[in-house]
Motif scaffolding. Structure first.
Motif, mmCIF file in Angstrom:
data_model
loop_
_atom_site.group_PDB
_atom_site.id
_atom_site.type_symbol
_atom_site.label_atom_id
_atom_site.label_comp_id
_atom_site.label_asym_id
_atom_site.label_seq_id
_atom_site.Cartn_x
_atom_site.Cartn_y
_atom_site.Cartn_z
ATOM 1 N N MET A 1 46.899 40.413 12.652
ATOM 2 C CA MET A 1 46.745 41.490 13.633
ATOM 3 C C MET A 1 45.286 41.654 14.042
ATOM 4 S SD MET A 1 49.652 42.527 14.511
ATOM 5 C CE MET A 1 49.096 43.930 15.480
ATOM 6 N N ASP A 2 44.363 41.566 13.080
ATOM 7 C CA ASP A 2 42.938 41.685 13.405
ATOM 8 C C ASP A 2 42.499 40.567 14.335
ATOM 9 O OD1 ASP A 2 42.605 43.958 11.914
ATOM 10 O OD2 ASP A 2 41.844 42.930 10.131
ATOM 11 N N GLY A 3 42.924 39.341 14.010
ATOM 12 C CA GLY A 3 42.564 38.212 14.864
ATOM 13 C C GLY A 3 43.148 38.343 16.257
ATOM 14 N N THR A 4 44.412 38.770 16.325
ATOM 15 C CA THR A 4 45.082 38.925 17.619
ATOM 16 C C THR A 4 44.434 40.026 18.455
ATOM 17 O OG1 THR A 4 47.182 38.164 16.701
ATOM 18 C CG2 THR A 4 47.283 39.423 18.756
ATOM 19 N N LEU A 5 44.155 41.165 17.825
ATOM 20 C CA LEU A 5 43.568 42.293 18.550
ATOM 21 C C LEU A 5 42.161 41.982 19.041
ATOM 22 C CD1 LEU A 5 44.818 45.305 16.395
ATOM 23 C CD2 LEU A 5 45.567 44.640 18.688
ATOM 24 N N SER A 6 41.466 41.072 18.365
ATOM 25 C CA SER A 6 40.124 40.708 18.832
ATOM 26 C C SER A 6 40.180 40.062 20.215
ATOM 27 C CB SER A 6 39.459 39.748 17.836
ATOM 28 O OG SER A 6 40.056 38.452 17.893
ATOM 29 N N GLY A 7 41.351 39.491 20.562
ATOM 30 C CA GLY A 7 41.505 38.869 21.874
ATOM 31 C C GLY A 7 42.124 39.784 22.906
ATOM 32 N N ALA A 8 42.526 41.001 22.500
ATOM 33 C CA ALA A 8 43.185 41.917 23.434
ATOM 34 C C ALA A 8 42.263 42.363 24.549
ATOM 35 C CB ALA A 8 43.716 43.135 22.684
ATOM 36 N N VAL A 9 40.947 42.302 24.293
ATOM 37 C CA VAL A 9 39.984 42.723 25.305
ATOM 38 C C VAL A 9 40.010 41.796 26.524
ATOM 39 C CG1 VAL A 9 38.069 41.367 24.347
ATOM 40 C CG2 VAL A 9 37.588 43.447 25.637
ATOM 41 N N GLU A 10 40.480 40.560 26.335
ATOM 42 C CA GLU A 10 40.471 39.599 27.442
ATOM 43 C C GLU A 10 41.443 39.980 28.564
ATOM 44 O OE1 GLU A 10 40.514 35.483 26.414
ATOM 45 O OE2 GLU A 10 39.093 35.730 24.786
ATOM 46 N N PRO A 11 42.758 40.154 28.293
ATOM 47 C CA PRO A 11 43.642 40.547 29.392
ATOM 48 C C PRO A 11 43.299 41.924 29.956
ATOM 49 C CG PRO A 11 44.822 40.614 27.299
ATOM 50 C CD PRO A 11 43.521 39.929 27.036
ATOM 51 N N ILE A 12 42.804 42.831 29.110
ATOM 52 C CA ILE A 12 42.424 44.158 29.595
ATOM 53 C C ILE A 12 41.279 44.043 30.591
ATOM 54 C CG2 ILE A 12 41.403 46.374 28.938
ATOM 55 C CD1 ILE A 12 42.929 46.133 26.268
ATOM 56 N N GLY A 13 40.246 43.287 30.211
ATOM 57 C CA GLY A 13 39.111 43.090 31.109
ATOM 58 C C GLY A 13 39.510 42.373 32.383
ATOM 59 N N ALA A 14 40.403 41.390 32.257
ATOM 60 C CA ALA A 14 40.842 40.629 33.423
ATOM 61 C C ALA A 14 41.632 41.508 34.395
ATOM 62 C CB ALA A 14 41.692 39.441 32.973
ATOM 63 N N ILE A 15 42.521 42.337 33.856
ATOM 64 C CA ILE A 15 43.336 43.213 34.710
ATOM 65 C C ILE A 15 42.462 44.240 35.422
ATOM 66 C CG2 ILE A 15 45.100 45.012 34.688
ATOM 67 C CD1 ILE A 15 46.485 43.383 32.437
ATOM 68 N N LEU A 16 41.487 44.816 34.711
ATOM 69 C CA LEU A 16 40.575 45.770 35.338
ATOM 70 C C LEU A 16 39.794 45.109 36.481
ATOM 71 C CD1 LEU A 16 39.139 47.687 32.231
ATOM 72 C CD2 LEU A 16 40.717 48.554 33.970
ATOM 73 N N THR A 17 39.413 43.857 36.285
ATOM 74 C CA THR A 17 38.702 43.126 37.324
ATOM 75 C C THR A 17 39.591 42.925 38.540
ATOM 76 O OG1 THR A 17 37.445 41.959 35.617
ATOM 77 C CG2 THR A 17 37.384 41.039 37.826
ATOM 78 N N ILE A 18 40.851 42.588 38.305
ATOM 79 C CA ILE A 18 41.800 42.401 39.409
ATOM 80 C C ILE A 18 41.965 43.705 40.196
ATOM 81 C CG2 ILE A 18 44.206 41.967 39.986
ATOM 82 C CD1 ILE A 18 42.879 39.431 39.200
ATOM 83 N N LEU A 19 42.082 44.814 39.484
ATOM 84 C CA LEU A 19 42.286 46.110 40.143
ATOM 85 C C LEU A 19 41.091 46.497 41.012
ATOM 86 C CD1 LEU A 19 43.930 48.150 37.223
ATOM 87 C CD2 LEU A 19 45.055 47.141 39.228
ATOM 88 N N LEU A 20 39.913 45.996 40.656
ATOM 89 C CA LEU A 20 38.706 46.287 41.426
ATOM 90 C C LEU A 20 38.398 45.187 42.439
ATOM 91 C CD1 LEU A 20 36.428 47.566 38.505
ATOM 92 C CD2 LEU A 20 37.446 48.956 40.317
ATOM 93 N N ALA A 21 39.375 44.314 42.667
ATOM 94 C CA ALA A 21 39.148 43.116 43.479
ATOM 95 C C ALA A 21 38.571 43.436 44.857
ATOM 96 C CB ALA A 21 40.444 42.332 43.629
ATOM 97 N N SER A 22 39.097 44.457 45.530
ATOM 98 C CA SER A 22 38.640 44.752 46.886
ATOM 99 C C SER A 22 37.155 45.097 46.926
ATOM 100 C CB SER A 22 39.460 45.904 47.477
ATOM 101 O OG SER A 22 39.305 47.075 46.694
#
Length: 260
Positions: free
Chosen positions: A182-203
């Protein structure tokens, strides 16, 4: 947001989770040679991704600036370096095989600071994938769906050994296999979160896309030079890390050119 984009954003996270799951197959501690090889491979992928998937597209998109087309790449690259330098100084974290933590003094557990160290350098990877997909969704002719997928796959491939490198040592230090996973997996959770936030700010982001692509490249290069290369080179027989760096570099380069 179409299904292909959602899948692309999740691919790097899946790579981290799959690598972290190696802890369930673990019988003995990872040898230094294996750690060095995996770190070298991840370094090679990140350097190639920074060049072919981020810096070169940034300069291609700045062609109307003529001889000054390098300016967005240089400015964005340095902004990424300074951003990671700032995070490095304000977030307490502990690098693999290090005895002393970096950043401000903290009472956090050693295992927590190790997870924070990996999470810290997953931030630019998530940003990189998000920025590339933002450009693709905006109809930028310089960024194809294949190029975006190549970057997502490349990041996922290098996330696999990173997931193993974080979860397996955590287990040897007393964490249960499930908690280490779980610790290893959660360390990568920031990636899709950061990517989605970037997409939402695309305009808002698309007009400065060359700067953002270079920003992600600078942040990734900071991680490689500050953390991964020292880890792959320490001790005897560091040539194994160098060879695996070359393997990772050529694999990412091939993916980007073949799919882009």
């Amino acid at each position: 947001m179409n299904r292909d984009v959602v899948i692309g954003l999740l691919i790097p996270f899946i790579g981290t989770a799959a690598g972290s799951a190696c802890v369930f197959l673990m019988r003995n501690k990872l040898s230094r040679a294996v750690e060095r090889a995996l770190t070298g491979f991840a370094s090679g992928v990140m350097v190639a991704a920074s060049i072919w998937s981020l810096l070169i597209p940034a300069m291609d998109q700045s062609e109307p600036m003529g001889k000054l087309a390098f300016v967005p790449a240089v400015v964005g690259f340095w902004a990424g370096i300074l951003f990671l330098l700032f995070l490095d100084s304000v977030i307490p974290h502990l690098h693999m095989n290090a005895e002393k933590a970096e950043g401000p003094k903290s009472k956090l557990a050693k295992t927590t600071m190790m997870v924070l160290a990996v999470t810290l350098h997953n931030i630019p990877e998530g940003m990189a994938v998000g920025v590339v997909y933002a450009g693709y969704l905006a109809g930028n002719s310089k960024i194809t769906s294949g190029a975006a997928l190549a970057l997502a796959l490349g990041i996922a491939i290098q996330n696999f050994p990173e997931g193993a490198i974080i979860s397996m040592p955590l287990h040897t230090q007393g964490r249960s296999k499930w908690k280490a996973f779980m610790d290893g997996t959660l360390s990568g959770a920031v990636e899709p979160i950061g990517a989605i936030l970037t997409i939402l700010l695309a305009s808002v982001l698309v007009p400065v896309l060359p700067y953002l692509l270079s920003f992600a490249a600078g942040a990734m290069m900071y991680v490689v030079v500050e953390e991964l290369i020292p880890e792959m080179s320490e001790g005897e027989h560091s040539n194994l890390g160098v060879v695996m760096f070359a393997v990772g570099f050529t694999l990412m380069m091939t993916l980007d050119v073949a799919l882009g």
